[in-house]
Motif scaffolding. Structure first.
Motif, PDB file in Angstrom:
ATOM      1  N   ASN A  79      17.252  -3.064  16.848  1.00  6.38           N
ATOM      2  CA  ASN A  79      17.008  -4.499  16.862  1.00  6.38           C
ATOM      3  C   ASN A  79      17.544  -5.059  18.175  1.00  6.38           C
ATOM      4  O   ASN A  79      18.744  -4.965  18.444  1.00  6.38           O
ATOM      5  N   PRO A  80      16.689  -5.619  19.039  1.00  8.06           N
ATOM      6  CA  PRO A  80      17.153  -6.111  20.345  1.00  8.06           C
ATOM      7  C   PRO A  80      18.311  -7.093  20.252  1.00  8.06           C
ATOM      8  O   PRO A  80      19.174  -7.120  21.134  1.00  8.06           O
ATOM      9  N   LEU A  81      18.351  -7.900  19.202  1.00  7.77           N
ATOM     10  CA  LEU A  81      19.441  -8.881  19.066  1.00  7.77           C
ATOM     11  C   LEU A  81      20.799  -8.187  18.950  1.00  7.77           C
ATOM     12  O   LEU A  81      21.817  -8.731  19.371  1.00  7.77           O
ATOM     13  N   ASP A  82      20.811  -6.982  18.380  1.00  5.89           N
ATOM     14  CA  ASP A  82      22.070  -6.256  18.234  1.00  5.89           C
ATOM     15  C   ASP A  82      22.591  -5.736  19.568  1.00  5.89           C
ATOM     16  O   ASP A  82      23.774  -5.399  19.695  1.00  5.89           O
ATOM     17  N   LYS A  83      21.716  -5.647  20.570  1.00  5.15           N
ATOM     18  CA  LYS A  83      22.095  -5.108  21.881  1.00  5.15           C
ATOM     19  C   LYS A  83      22.517  -6.200  22.860  1.00  5.15           C
ATOM     20  O   LYS A  83      23.145  -5.898  23.883  1.00  5.15           O
ATOM     21  N   LEU A  84      22.172  -7.439  22.565  1.00  5.59           N
ATOM     22  CA  LEU A  84      22.471  -8.531  23.492  1.00  5.59           C
ATOM     23  C   LEU A  84      23.973  -8.709  23.663  1.00  5.59           C
ATOM     24  O   LEU A  84      24.734  -8.654  22.695  1.00  5.59           O
ATOM     25  N   ASN A  85      24.390  -8.900  24.925  1.00  2.00           N
ATOM     26  CA  ASN A  85      25.802  -9.091  25.289  1.00  2.00           C
ATOM     27  C   ASN A  85      26.658  -7.859  25.001  1.00  2.00           C
ATOM     28  O   ASN A  85      27.875  -7.975  24.829  1.00  2.00           O
ATOM     29  N   GLN A  86      26.028  -6.701  24.976  1.00  2.00           N
ATOM     30  CA  GLN A  86      26.747  -5.454  24.771  1.00  2.00           C
ATOM     31  C   GLN A  86      26.692  -4.595  26.043  1.00  2.00           C
ATOM     32  O   GLN A  86      25.688  -4.587  26.742  1.00  2.00           O
ATOM     33  N   PRO A  87      27.769  -3.837  26.347  1.00  2.00           N
ATOM     34  CA  PRO A  87      27.756  -2.937  27.501  1.00  2.00           C
ATOM     35  C   PRO A  87      26.911  -1.702  27.224  1.00  2.00           C
ATOM     36  O   PRO A  87      26.562  -1.413  26.072  1.00  2.00           O
ATOM     37  N   LEU A  88      26.603  -0.960  28.277  1.00  2.00           N
ATOM     38  CA  LEU A  88      25.699   0.181  28.169  1.00  2.00           C
ATOM     39  C   LEU A  88      26.144   1.195  27.120  1.00  2.00           C
ATOM     40  O   LEU A  88      25.327   1.719  26.354  1.00  2.00           O
ATOM     41  N   THR A  89      27.433   1.498  27.080  1.00  3.54           N
ATOM     42  CA  THR A  89      27.909   2.510  26.136  1.00  3.54           C
ATOM     43  C   THR A  89      27.689   2.074  24.698  1.00  3.54           C
ATOM     44  O   THR A  89      27.284   2.875  23.847  1.00  3.54           O
ATOM     45  N   THR A  90      27.920   0.806  24.402  1.00  2.00           N
ATOM     46  CA  THR A  90      27.690   0.300  23.054  1.00  2.00           C
ATOM     47  C   THR A  90      26.202   0.296  22.728  1.00  2.00           C
ATOM     48  O   THR A  90      25.798   0.650  21.612  1.00  2.00           O
ATOM     49  N   ILE A  91      25.382  -0.084  23.703  1.00  2.22           N
ATOM     50  CA  ILE A  91      23.930  -0.105  23.507  1.00  2.22           C
ATOM     51  C   ILE A  91      23.424   1.280  23.124  1.00  2.22           C
ATOM     52  O   ILE A  91      22.564   1.439  22.259  1.00  2.22           O
ATOM     53  N   HIS A  92      23.960   2.313  23.782  1.00  2.00           N
ATOM     54  CA  HIS A  92      23.514   3.686  23.535  1.00  2.00           C
ATOM     55  C   HIS A  92      24.380   4.404  22.501  1.00  2.00           C
ATOM     56  O   HIS A  92      24.314   5.630  22.384  1.00  2.00           O
ATOM     57  N   PRO A  94      24.191   4.943  19.282  1.00  2.00           N
ATOM     58  CA  PRO A  94      23.566   5.881  18.334  1.00  2.00           C
ATOM     59  C   PRO A  94      23.008   7.151  18.986  1.00  2.00           C
ATOM     60  O   PRO A  94      22.659   8.091  18.271  1.00  2.00           O
ATOM     61  N   VAL A  95      22.885   7.182  20.315  1.00  2.00           N
ATOM     62  CA  VAL A  95      22.265   8.326  20.984  1.00  2.00           C
ATOM     63  C   VAL A  95      23.234   9.508  20.988  1.00  2.00           C
ATOM     64  O   VAL A  95      24.343   9.405  21.541  1.00  2.00           O
ATOM     65  N   PRO A  96      22.873  10.636  20.399  1.00  2.00           N
ATOM     66  CA  PRO A  96      23.784  11.797  20.342  1.00  2.00           C
ATOM     67  C   PRO A  96      24.170  12.287  21.734  1.00  2.00           C
ATOM     68  O   PRO A  96      23.322  12.440  22.617  1.00  2.00           O
ATOM     69  N   GLY A  97      25.472  12.487  21.941  1.00  2.00           N
ATOM     70  CA  GLY A  97      25.962  13.056  23.187  1.00  2.00           C
ATOM     71  C   GLY A  97      25.969  12.108  24.361  1.00  2.00           C
ATOM     72  O   GLY A  97      26.218  12.537  25.494  1.00  2.00           O
ATOM     73  N   TYR A  98      25.734  10.809  24.138  1.00  2.00           N
ATOM     74  CA  TYR A  98      25.659   9.880  25.266  1.00  2.00           C
ATOM     75  C   TYR A  98      26.974   9.836  26.038  1.00  2.00           C
ATOM     76  O   TYR A  98      26.987   9.953  27.264  1.00  2.00           O
ATOM     77  N   VAL A  99      28.084   9.666  25.332  1.00  2.00           N
ATOM     78  CA  VAL A  99      29.384   9.545  26.000  1.00  2.00           C
ATOM     79  C   VAL A  99      29.717  10.811  26.768  1.00  2.00           C
ATOM     80  O   VAL A  99      30.173  10.772  27.922  1.00  2.00           O
ATOM     81  N   GLN A 100      29.467  11.969  26.172  1.00  2.00           N
ATOM     82  CA  GLN A 100      29.833  13.234  26.790  1.00  2.00           C
ATOM     83  C   GLN A 100      28.925  13.609  27.961  1.00  2.00           C
ATOM     84  O   GLN A 100      29.383  14.159  28.958  1.00  2.00           O
ATOM     85  N   LYS A 101      27.635  13.296  27.859  1.00  2.00           N
ATOM     86  CA  LYS A 101      26.676  13.817  28.833  1.00  2.00           C
ATOM     87  C   LYS A 101      26.081  12.772  29.778  1.00  2.00           C
ATOM     88  O   LYS A 101      25.687  13.106  30.892  1.00  2.00           O
ATOM     89  N   LEU A 102      25.985  11.518  29.342  1.00  2.00           N
ATOM     90  CA  LEU A 102      25.208  10.550  30.108  1.00  2.00           C
ATOM     91  C   LEU A 102      25.996   9.342  30.590  1.00  2.00           C
ATOM     92  O   LEU A 102      25.583   8.672  31.540  1.00  2.00           O
ATOM     93  N   ALA A 105      27.050   9.142  34.440  1.00  2.00           N
ATOM     94  CA  ALA A 105      25.878   9.078  35.312  1.00  2.00           C
ATOM     95  C   ALA A 105      25.160   7.741  35.187  1.00  2.00           C
ATOM     96  O   ALA A 105      24.697   7.169  36.190  1.00  2.00           O
ATOM     97  N   MET A 106      25.048   7.227  33.970  1.00  2.00           N
ATOM     98  CA  MET A 106      24.375   5.944  33.757  1.00  2.00           C
ATOM     99  C   MET A 106      25.133   4.804  34.425  1.00  2.00           C
ATOM    100  O   MET A 106      24.545   3.934  35.076  1.00  2.00           O
ATOM    101  N   ASN A 107      26.444   4.802  34.284  1.00  3.02           N
ATOM    102  CA  ASN A 107      27.240   3.744  34.909  1.00  3.02           C
ATOM    103  C   ASN A 107      27.123   3.781  36.429  1.00  3.02           C
ATOM    104  O   ASN A 107      27.007   2.742  37.085  1.00  3.02           O
ATOM    105  N   LYS A 108      27.132   4.972  37.015  1.00  6.45           N
ATOM    106  CA  LYS A 108      26.978   5.111  38.467  1.00  6.45           C
ATOM    107  C   LYS A 108      25.602   4.634  38.911  1.00  6.45           C
ATOM    108  O   LYS A 108      25.456   3.967  39.934  1.00  6.45           O
TER     109      LYS A 108
END
Length: 251
Positions: A79-92, A94-102, A105-108
């Motif tokens: 739901n896009p409303l759930d992502k508003l005003n959230q940082p990239l890590t919070t937005i992602h 639910p994505v498996p392995g985001y913190v460990q792998k992505l 790189a995404m922040n850079k």
């Protein structure tokens, strides 16, 4: 107006732009518009979804970019409303392995993005429903996966199952320094797709489906549609093929 002068035309006073397709005009300047009005004009004149992210040094998570404004008409699995005003890590989240792998790189990437640079990436998924706007139904959690059972080809209407691709374009706005993300969504029914794929392309697609393993297979719901889709793509569409006995996942 430069790209499509046959469709968009500035009036004589220079105050508005005529959309010839719709027969409607929009203001040529956003100077006197409220943000919500500007987003509404964008949403009704541009096909792509649009997201604006701004660096927020006060965020607790890694000095990340934060989603501050968006036109999101075709979300897939959120739901896009759930992502508003959230940082990239919070937005992602639910994505498996985001913190460990992505995450790093995404922040850079978002930090180094420059004005007048354009980066394009694509992602893909399969969906067993017809919704372009799909805040639910495309993803699953580990908790939900225990109730998901693999489908047979005969369980699905492949005219209503779609190969869904997002073409994502990234750039930076020169005046504000905000990062801009455009997303155009393409959907092709598996029935139509199969008719146009070569044997080699079918093998590549089935191999990509097999590549969704572990937590990602759950998240993308491959555990539900994977074997049925492969069977259909490979031409085994009569629904008589049993699900392999070893087709199991550790939750």
């Amino acid at each position: 107006m430069k790209r499509y002068p046959q469709y968009f035309e500035l009036n004589e006073k220079g105050s508005s732009i005529l959309n010839k397709i719709k027969g409607e005009s929009v203001p040529a300047s956003a100077a006197n518009l409220k943000p919500e009005e500007m987003l509404r004009y964008i949403a009704t004149n541009i096909e792509e979804d649009m997201l604006i992210l701004i660096k927020n040094p006060d965020t607790e998570q890694y000095d990340e970019y934060v989603l501050r404004a968006a036109v999101s008409l075709m979300p897939a699995g959120f739901n896009p409303l759930d992502k508003l005003n959230q940082p990239l890590t919070t937005i992602h989240g639910p994505v498996p392995g985001y913190v460990q792998k992505l995450q790093t790189a995404m922040n850079k990437f978002f930090t180094r993005l420059q004005a007048h640079e354009y980066y394009v990436r694509n992602n893909w998924s399969l969906q067993t429903h017809t919704n372009l706007c799909a805040p639910t139904g495309s993803h699953a959690t580990k908790e939900e996966s225990v109730k998901i059972h693999p489908l047979y080809p005969s369980d699905l209407d492949f005219n209503k199952c779609f190969f869904r691709v997002e073409k994502q374009c990234f750039t930076r706005l020169p005046k504000t320094g905000a990062d801009l993300m455009f997303i155009r969504t393409y959907t092709t029914s598996l029935m139509q797709l199969r008719e146009h794929l070569t044997h080699e392309q079918k093998e590549i697609l089935c191999s990509a489906i097999d590549g969704l393993t572990g937590d990602l297979a759950i998240y993308k719901k491959r555990i539900q549609w994977g074997e049925a889709a492969k069977s259909f793509i490979q031409g085994e569409s009569n629904g008589s093929q049993p699900i392999p006995k070893d087709y199991t996942f550790v939750h």
